[in-house]
Design a protein around this motif. Structure first.
Motif, PDB file in Angstrom:
ATOM      1  N   GLY A 389      39.498  32.714  56.405  1.00  0.00           N
ATOM      2  CA  GLY A 389      38.558  32.305  55.368  1.00  0.00           C
ATOM      3  C   GLY A 389      37.241  31.944  56.015  1.00  0.00           C
ATOM      4  O   GLY A 389      36.751  32.655  56.896  1.00  0.00           O
ATOM      5  N   ILE A 390      36.698  30.796  55.636  1.00  0.00           N
ATOM      6  CA  ILE A 390      35.351  30.412  56.063  1.00  0.00           C
ATOM      7  C   ILE A 390      35.263  30.171  57.581  1.00  0.00           C
ATOM      8  O   ILE A 390      34.247  30.489  58.204  1.00  0.00           O
ATOM      9  N   VAL A 391      36.326  29.657  58.175  1.00  0.00           N
ATOM     10  CA  VAL A 391      36.279  29.419  59.626  1.00  0.00           C
ATOM     11  C   VAL A 391      36.204  30.758  60.357  1.00  0.00           C
ATOM     12  O   VAL A 391      35.372  30.963  61.252  1.00  0.00           O
ATOM     13  N   SER A 392      37.053  31.707  59.947  1.00  0.00           N
ATOM     14  CA  SER A 392      37.052  33.036  60.574  1.00  0.00           C
ATOM     15  C   SER A 392      35.717  33.752  60.367  1.00  0.00           C
ATOM     16  O   SER A 392      35.269  34.510  61.220  1.00  0.00           O
ATOM     17  N   ALA A 393      35.063  33.518  59.219  1.00  0.00           N
ATOM     18  CA  ALA A 393      33.836  34.259  58.889  1.00  0.00           C
ATOM     19  C   ALA A 393      32.644  33.826  59.738  1.00  0.00           C
ATOM     20  O   ALA A 393      31.724  34.609  59.970  1.00  0.00           O
ATOM     21  N   GLY A 394      32.617  32.576  60.209  1.00  0.00           N
ATOM     22  CA  GLY A 394      31.544  32.127  61.106  1.00  0.00           C
ATOM     23  C   GLY A 394      30.203  31.947  60.415  1.00  0.00           C
ATOM     24  O   GLY A 394      30.134  31.637  59.219  1.00  0.00           O
ATOM     25  N   ARG A 395      29.119  32.132  61.179  1.00  0.00           N
ATOM     26  CA  ARG A 395      27.764  31.867  60.663  1.00  0.00           C
ATOM     27  C   ARG A 395      26.878  33.098  60.747  1.00  0.00           C
ATOM     28  O   ARG A 395      27.103  33.965  61.587  1.00  0.00           O
ATOM     29  N   ASP A 396      25.833  33.143  59.905  1.00  0.00           N
ATOM     30  CA  ASP A 396      24.863  34.243  59.979  1.00  0.00           C
ATOM     31  C   ASP A 396      23.791  33.924  61.029  1.00  0.00           C
ATOM     32  O   ASP A 396      23.844  32.875  61.680  1.00  0.00           O
ATOM     33  N   HIS A 397      22.786  34.816  61.159  1.00  0.00           N
ATOM     34  CA  HIS A 397      21.774  34.632  62.204  1.00  0.00           C
ATOM     35  C   HIS A 397      20.930  33.380  62.006  1.00  0.00           C
ATOM     36  O   HIS A 397      20.357  32.859  62.955  1.00  0.00           O
ATOM     37  N   ASP A 398      20.845  32.901  60.745  1.00  0.00           N
ATOM     38  CA  ASP A 398      20.078  31.680  60.487  1.00  0.00           C
ATOM     39  C   ASP A 398      20.927  30.427  60.665  1.00  0.00           C
ATOM     40  O   ASP A 398      20.462  29.317  60.414  1.00  0.00           O
ATOM     41  N   GLY A 399      22.163  30.606  61.072  1.00  0.00           N
ATOM     42  CA  GLY A 399      23.021  29.448  61.332  1.00  0.00           C
ATOM     43  C   GLY A 399      23.763  28.946  60.106  1.00  0.00           C
ATOM     44  O   GLY A 399      24.445  27.923  60.170  1.00  0.00           O
ATOM     45  N   ASN A 400      23.627  29.652  58.975  1.00  0.00           N
ATOM     46  CA  ASN A 400      24.370  29.213  57.777  1.00  0.00           C
ATOM     47  C   ASN A 400      25.786  29.776  57.794  1.00  0.00           C
ATOM     48  O   ASN A 400      25.994  30.915  58.208  1.00  0.00           O
ATOM     49  N   GLU A 401      26.725  28.954  57.329  1.00  0.00           N
ATOM     50  CA  GLU A 401      28.097  29.442  57.269  1.00  0.00           C
ATOM     51  C   GLU A 401      28.208  30.535  56.212  1.00  0.00           C
ATOM     52  O   GLU A 401      27.707  30.377  55.101  1.00  0.00           O
ATOM     53  N   TYR A 402      28.842  31.659  56.558  1.00  0.00           N
ATOM     54  CA  TYR A 402      29.214  32.625  55.531  1.00  0.00           C
ATOM     55  C   TYR A 402      30.239  31.949  54.640  1.00  0.00           C
ATOM     56  O   TYR A 402      31.077  31.194  55.126  1.00  0.00           O
TER      57      TYR A 402
END
Ligand code: F0G
Length: 478
Positions: A389-402
């Motif tokens: 889920g959200i942990v596996s998805a990580g963050r985008d280039h701006d540092g926001n969590e997917y």
């Protein structure tokens, strides 16, 4: 005597057990200490403190006596091992690609493929992301774009081929950036991140037609292609009477090459490969192979591992084997259904996925509900699962969590390892966790690695939710 009229016609495994490994359930206190020491991350638990290990189907397969025999007769020559020849012949025959480029596991093949094909700033459309695949695409300067069908994002929808590529979405991207800006299309079989959901043959064929007209390559992630072919055989009109081998051959025929983690379908514990049709591409890939993995006739594998993989690939094509494999997963799904545990539909090919948003509706996604359930399941019965889920998805280039639409806990079945009674224990543990869901809160992340964070992140549990929190959240989301 009164025998019932509708006697069932059950499947069973086409093998019997020759060697066993002891397992035992730790105490609740031991598990509480272990989970705390692991920062509530099931990847950081020691396996000796796990009772039933459904973390992954990767490298956890039980090999057959014939595979062990191949281990004993492995040729460990640095160059030109007979086991390379054996594996090469099997890959050419079964998958139909000309060039075999052996690697230490799937991500080694993804690395070589990405470095061979992606120019900085190019797009790599794919049917949902896989963690390591996307990492290597981005590491090579590519931009991943999800072009999976919308049906994939609804966990409750019964749809036979949720893994399909939406050709209209792909077309919109191609029109926007131009075909020369597409490095290749990345087509995954039995899409892991949306619940082990297959692609249809019709979709692969349509993709091939679309891409070949525009000079775009299609690269298959064939990690779970055999399991995907079982779904094609049982769900897609026209394939019921075709063999798994024929279906696989046709599927690969619509693509220009593949990456494979041999640790899944190929029934081994380590290894993988890249396979390509084109001579020039293979030449380039082999140059990278000798720098990053090893000489072209072993890449990242010992001779014995290539031998065991060659045998494993052939075993995986037997209908009785693949039916027992996929239907065992369905058995777990049916048990969970009978208890009312919310899971992704239809049942996946390698795993059943718990729907965390439905189990813990009072826990917002940024408090990691799926990660928490994985921890609770371990506390409950020593069952190890994995957050997807959200942990596996990580963050985008701006540092926001997917914030992925799917917040799931994966119960992944190793091949030829557990019995139905193990799955009875697992399903009952899941039901017990769901039963006390009201008293379960989320987690706080206290250590976050910069990439592929789910492997090593650490968490602390949040306290018991305030009374009424569940009702308030449910009301807010209405
Ligand atoms: N592609 C898919 C679809 C995978 O599921 C995996 C691994 C890989 C590539 C990478 O292969 O691990 O051999 O380097 N999946 C494992 C899992 C880790 O648990 O789903 P690898």
């Amino acid at each position: 005597m009164r025998i019932i009229d509708n006697i069932p016609n059950s499947w069973c495994e086409p093998w019997k057990i020759k060697t066993i490994e002891h397992i035992s359930l730790s105490t609740r206190e031991e598990r509480e200490a272990a989970l705390e020491a692991a920062g509530w991350n099931t990847f950081l638990l020691p396996s000796r403190l796990v009772f039933i290990d459904l973390l992954t189907d990767s490298g956890t397969n039980a090999m057959s006596d014939e595979q062990w025999a191949a281990i004993m007769t492995g040729d460990e020559a640095y160059a030109g091992s007979k086991d390379f020849e054996r594996l090469e012949a099997v890959v050419q025959e079964v998958y139909g690609y000309k060039h075999l480029i052996p690697t230490h596991q799937g991500r080694g093949a993804e690395h070589i493929l990405s470095q061979t094909l992606i120019r900085k700033g190019q797009y790599v459309p794919g049917n949902m992301y896989f963690t390591t695949t996307k990492f290597h695409q981005e590491y090579a300067g590519g931009i991943f774009e999800d072009v999976i069908v919308d049906e994939a994002f609804d966990p409750n929808l019964e749809f036979p081929f949720k893994g399909n590529i939406d050709i209209d979405k792909l077309d919109a991207l191609v029109k926007r950036v131009g075909p020369e800006q597409i490095a290749y299309v990345s087509l995954e079989t039995n899409v892991n991140m949306c619940g082990g959901q297959p692609i249809s043959m019709a979709n692969a064929r349509a993709l091939h037609e679309y891409c070949s007209k525009r000079g775009i390559l299609v690269m298959l992630d064939a990690t779970r292609a055999v399991e995907n072919c079982y779904f094609i055989k049982t769900r897609e009109p026209g394939y019921a009477d075709k063999s798994i081998a024929d279906i696989l051959h046709e599927l690969c025929g619509y693509t220009d090459g593949c990456t494979i983690s041999g640790k899944k379908d190929c029934l081994v514990n380590i290894g993988g490969f890249l396979a390509l049709r084109d001579d020039k591409l293979a030449l380039r890939a082999r140059e990278l192979l000798v720098a990053f993995e090893g000489l072209q006739t072993y890449g990242g594998m010992a001779g014995r591992d290539m031998g065991a993989m060659a045998v494993g690939i052939l075993e995986s094509l037997h209908y009785d084997y693949i039916r027992a494999r996929v239907e065992q997963v369905a058995y777990l799904g049916k048990r969970l259904d009978s208890f009312g545990v919310p899971i992704v539909r239809p049942y996946g090919g390698h795993a059943i996925y718990l729907n965390a948003k439905q189990i813990l509706p009072h826990v917002p996604q940024e408090k990691y509900p799926a990660q928490r359930i994985a921890g609770e399941l371990y506390l409950e019965a020593g069952v190890r699962s994995m957050e997807r889920g959200i942990v596996s998805a990580g963050r985008d280039h701006d540092g926001n969590e997917y914030k992925p639409a799917l917040e799931l806990v994966r119960l992944t079945l190793p091949r030829r390892v557990y019995t139905q009674s193990h799955l009875d224990v697992v399903s009952e543990a899941c039901a017990r966790v769901c039963k006390r869901a009201d008293s379960i809160n989320g987690l706080k992340m206290v250590h976050e690695p910069g990439s592929l964070r789910f492997f090593q992140a650490r968490f602390e549990p949040l306290g018991v939710p305030a009374p009424g929190a569940k009702k308030a959240m449910a009301a807010a989301s209405r």
